[in-house]
Design a protein around this motif. Structure first.
Motif, PDB file in Angstrom:
ATOM      1  N   LEU A 135       0.753  -1.402   0.277  1.00 45.58           N
ATOM      2  CA  LEU A 135      -0.196   0.424   0.261  1.00 45.58           C
ATOM      3  C   LEU A 135       0.918   1.058   0.060  1.00 45.58           C
ATOM      4  N   ARG A 136       1.953   1.019  -0.543  1.00 48.71           N
ATOM      5  CA  ARG A 136       2.537   2.271   0.184  1.00 48.71           C
ATOM      6  C   ARG A 136       2.500   3.304  -0.867  1.00 48.71           C
ATOM      7  N   THR A 137       1.589   3.610  -2.408  1.00 45.75           N
ATOM      8  CA  THR A 137       1.448   4.361  -3.598  1.00 45.75           C
ATOM      9  C   THR A 137       0.091   4.625  -2.758  1.00 45.75           C
ATOM     10  N   SER A 138      -0.320   4.336  -1.749  1.00 47.49           N
ATOM     11  CA  SER A 138      -2.173   5.121  -1.488  1.00 47.49           C
ATOM     12  C   SER A 138      -1.910   5.107   0.149  1.00 47.49           C
ATOM     13  N   LEU A 139      -0.646   5.155   0.200  1.00 46.98           N
ATOM     14  CA  LEU A 139      -0.262   5.224   2.181  1.00 46.98           C
ATOM     15  C   LEU A 139       0.083   7.120   2.212  1.00 46.98           C
ATOM     16  N   LEU A 140       0.468   7.227   0.479  1.00 50.28           N
ATOM     17  CA  LEU A 140       1.215   8.397  -0.120  1.00 50.28           C
ATOM     18  C   LEU A 140       0.958   9.207   0.104  1.00 50.28           C
ATOM     19  N   THR A 141      -0.770   8.640  -0.565  1.00 56.87           N
ATOM     20  CA  THR A 141      -1.507   9.350  -1.208  1.00 56.87           C
ATOM     21  C   THR A 141      -2.579  10.019  -1.044  1.00 56.87           C
ATOM     22  N   ALA A 142      -2.534   8.973   0.140  1.00 52.52           N
ATOM     23  CA  ALA A 142      -3.259   9.965   1.787  1.00 52.52           C
ATOM     24  C   ALA A 142      -2.634  10.788   2.736  1.00 52.52           C
ATOM     25  N   GLY A 143      -1.079  10.876   2.292  1.00 46.08           N
ATOM     26  CA  GLY A 143      -0.680  11.694   2.709  1.00 46.08           C
ATOM     27  C   GLY A 143      -0.871  12.780   2.575  1.00 46.08           C
ATOM     28  N   LEU A 144      -0.393  13.237   0.730  1.00 44.73           N
ATOM     29  CA  LEU A 144      -0.541  14.021   0.356  1.00 44.73           C
ATOM     30  C   LEU A 144      -1.850  15.016   0.262  1.00 44.73           C
ATOM     31  N   ILE A 145      -3.234  13.841   0.376  1.00 48.10           N
ATOM     32  CA  ILE A 145      -4.565  14.494  -0.022  1.00 48.10           C
ATOM     33  C   ILE A 145      -4.257  14.700   1.462  1.00 48.10           C
ATOM     34  N   VAL A 146      -3.966  14.699   2.680  1.00 45.33           N
ATOM     35  CA  VAL A 146      -4.222  15.138   4.114  1.00 45.33           C
ATOM     36  C   VAL A 146      -3.844  16.835   4.383  1.00 45.33           C
ATOM     37  N   PHE A 147      -2.075  16.261   3.855  1.00 45.31           N
ATOM     38  CA  PHE A 147      -1.125  17.741   3.811  1.00 45.31           C
ATOM     39  C   PHE A 147      -1.992  18.986   2.982  1.00 45.31           C
ATOM     40  N   VAL A 148      -2.148  18.613   1.730  1.00 47.69           N
ATOM     41  CA  VAL A 148      -2.953  19.754   1.095  1.00 47.69           C
ATOM     42  C   VAL A 148      -4.130  20.235   1.816  1.00 47.69           C
ATOM     43  N   ASP A 149      -4.844  19.470   1.924  1.00 51.09           N
ATOM     44  CA  ASP A 149      -6.157  19.987   2.477  1.00 51.09           C
ATOM     45  C   ASP A 149      -5.924  20.649   3.927  1.00 51.09           C
ATOM     46  N   VAL A 150      -5.117  21.069   4.618  1.00 51.29           N
ATOM     47  CA  VAL A 150      -4.236  21.354   5.807  1.00 51.29           C
ATOM     48  C   VAL A 150      -3.712  22.358   5.564  1.00 51.29           C
ATOM     49  N   MET A 151      -2.551  22.258   4.606  1.00 50.17           N
ATOM     50  CA  MET A 151      -2.919  23.899   3.674  1.00 50.17           C
ATOM     51  C   MET A 151      -3.680  24.792   3.470  1.00 50.17           C
TER      52      MET A 151
END
Length: 552
Positions: free
Chosen positions: A476-492
């Protein structure tokens, strides 16, 4: 040797129980703001609310409903229409336009609002040029007012329609040719077949996208506050800061919370009743050939939201930023960037870990309790940031004050504001708000991991932490990276929760952009706005690469 095996078994048991403990803690954190809003709403006086009911509460309600309806309708038309055109028809540039239609998702609506106000407002370049060319005075002509509910609906539509577009595109791509061709054989034109066959079959996906748009609309604060549109989100902020009445803010937040949860239930119901069949998928749909005039219309329809939602705002903001006096490399701005990256990074890591724990626990030990935990974790996405902020600040402020008073009375020691004076309560708000996005990315990835792999790992002696570390995480490396990026940008991009909950003198790029825009220093606001938009492009580009990889 037996002692070592016993110690190893005890360690594995503790680690497995640790998953349960973490899941309980995360669920408790997700519940706190709702209980806090309820407690604060009914514990305070209703005088301010009565005054608001006599003056502006009706306006808050009608304006919020009108804004939601306009954005939902426009997003549905643009998103579903563009999705059908790029999926079912062929025209020049279709493959590039198919990707570009997702790009506006990277921009916060308030960023577009700053750019368009600078261009379209009375002193802006458009009206100034119009007056210079015609010789008209300020009262000699009519021009649409950008600072209005219509302007706010336009800004929100331009950044939110990709929710509908992406889901509708996936639904249209999954449809087989059988039902559509049957309608054509029965004498239906291509466009009548679209409205009577393709569109109803994609209705559940479109409805889900429209509900996401509605939830994001009621959660918006930056755009409506800047345009002076009186919605519930603005009312909460006004009651909290201007009127200094936290009970009134909580009472308004409770009303908005009920509205948001209703939308969440409707979205869940729309997915739960999706019983359409897509026919035989092994019969690929042959793209419709359009006439020259139809091709021109299709290109114009698909390019319009991209031009209005990406190209023109970037040009306007870049021009504004070049003429501003803001230095992005100054220590002050580097502090804004560092604060934003710190908050977004911590929240992204915690959200991914929480999604991994909750998802794995439900996958391995599916019970009503684990299902309830996942449901409660998802609800936060439907709740506006201002509501979460009020629900967290009220109980934790009371705790901080009570603890400080007790420590002063018994030990003559001041503990200060342990929670409300730190960034951790703000990070909890981000976690509650965006955990659903991380869970969605996790579930999308774990769906491709067969249950037999879990069974084989358990047979080989792997406990739950070992299953996650050695099987799930590598896959799930790609899915977890995608999840992290989505949350990262939403917080920004998140503004209302940050404005209400940030510690003293701890500002972010979003707060700086809002502060400068509120002072009508739009050229200065363009600098942090461009940085936010540039960071937001990262996950969207990854999403576009996935779209490009799967296109026909």
């Amino acid at each position: 040797m037996e002692r070592l095996h016993h110690k190893d078994r005890v360690t594995r048991t503790l680690l497995s129980k640790g998953f349960t403990v973490i899941a309980i803690i995360v669920t408790a954190i997700c519940i706190v703001p709702y209980l806090g809003v309820l407690a604060a709403a009914f514990s305070g006086s209703f005088e301010t609310l009565d005054h608001l009911a006599e003056t502006v509460l009706g306006r808050y309600t009608l304006t919020t409903i009108a804004l939601v309806v306009m954005v939902m309708f426009c997003s549905a038309v643009i998103g579903a229409g563009a999705a059908w055109l790029v999926t079912m028809t062929d025209f020049p540039g279709r493959r590039w336009i198919e990707i570009a239609l997702a790009l506006p998702l990277a921009f916060p609506a308030y960023v577009l609002a700053y750019g368009y106000t600078h261009v379209l407002d009375h002193p802006g370049i458009v009206q100034s040029t119009l007056r210079d060319v015609t010789g008209w005075g300020p009262r000699d002509y009519w021009f649409p007012e950008i600072r209005s509910i219509g302007g706010a609906a336009m800004m929100l539509t331009l950044v939110l329609y990709p929710y509908v577009y992406l889901l509708a595109r996936a639904a249209f791509s999954a449809q087989g040719a059988g039902t559509f061709l049957a309608a054509r054989v029965l004498g239906k034109s291509p466009f009548r077949a679209f409205f009577q066959v393709s569109l109803p079959m994609a209705r559940p996906a479109i409805a889900s996208g429209v509900m996401l748009v509605a939830m994001e609309t009621i959660a918006d604060f930056g755009t409506v506050a800047y345009f002076g549109v009186q919605t519930f989100a603005v009312g909460i902020y006004t009651s909290w800061f201007t009127m200094a009445d936290r009970a009134a803010a909580a009472q308004l937040a409770l009303g908005l919370l009920a509205f948001a949860l209703l939308l969440a239930m409707l979205e869940r119901s729309s997915r739960g009743h999706a019983k359409y069949t897509n026919g035989r998928r092994n019969m690929p749909m042959e793209r419709l050939r359009l006439s020259h005039a139809q091709q021109t219309g299709a290109i114009a329809f698909c390019l319009a939201p991209v031009i209005l939602g990406v190209i023109l705002p970037v040009i306007a903001l870049t021009t504004m930023a070049l003429g501003s006096e803001q230095n992005l490399l100054s220590p002050r701005y580097l502090g804004f960037i560092q604060n934003s990256l710190t908050l977004a990074g911590i929240a992204a890591v915690l959200a991914v870990l929480a999604a991994l724990v909750l998802g794995t626990l439900h996958r391995v030990r599916a019970t009503r309790l684990t299902g309830t935990s996942l449901y409660l974790a998802r609800i936060g996405y439907a709740v506006p940031g201002g509501v979460i902020a009020v629900g967290l600040l009220v109980p934790f402020a009371a705790f901080d004050n009570g603890l400080d008073a007790w420590m002063r009375a018994n030990f003559d020691i001041s503990t200060g504001l342990l929670f409300t004076g730190s960034i951790w309560l703000l990070i909890f708000a981000y976690l509650i708000r965006f955990l659903a996005a991380a869970i969605g990315a996790y579930e999308g990835g774990i769906a491709s991991v067969g249950a037999n792999m879990d069974a084989a790992a358990r047979t080989l002696g792997q406990d739950m932490p070992g299953l996650v570390r050695r099987i799930h995480m590598p896959l799930l490396r790609t899915s977890l990276l995608t999840a992290g990026l989505i949350v990262f940008v939403d917080v920004m991009k998140e503004l209302p929760a940050t404005l209400i909950m940030r510690p003293f003198n701890y500002d972010t790029l979003a707060v700086q952009a809002y502060r400068l825009a509120s002072d009508e220093r739009l050229e200065g606001a363009a600098v942090p706005s461009l940085v936010i938009a540039a960071i937001g492009l990262i996950p969207v580009i990854l999403l576009c690469r996935r779209i490009g990889a799967g296109r026909a």
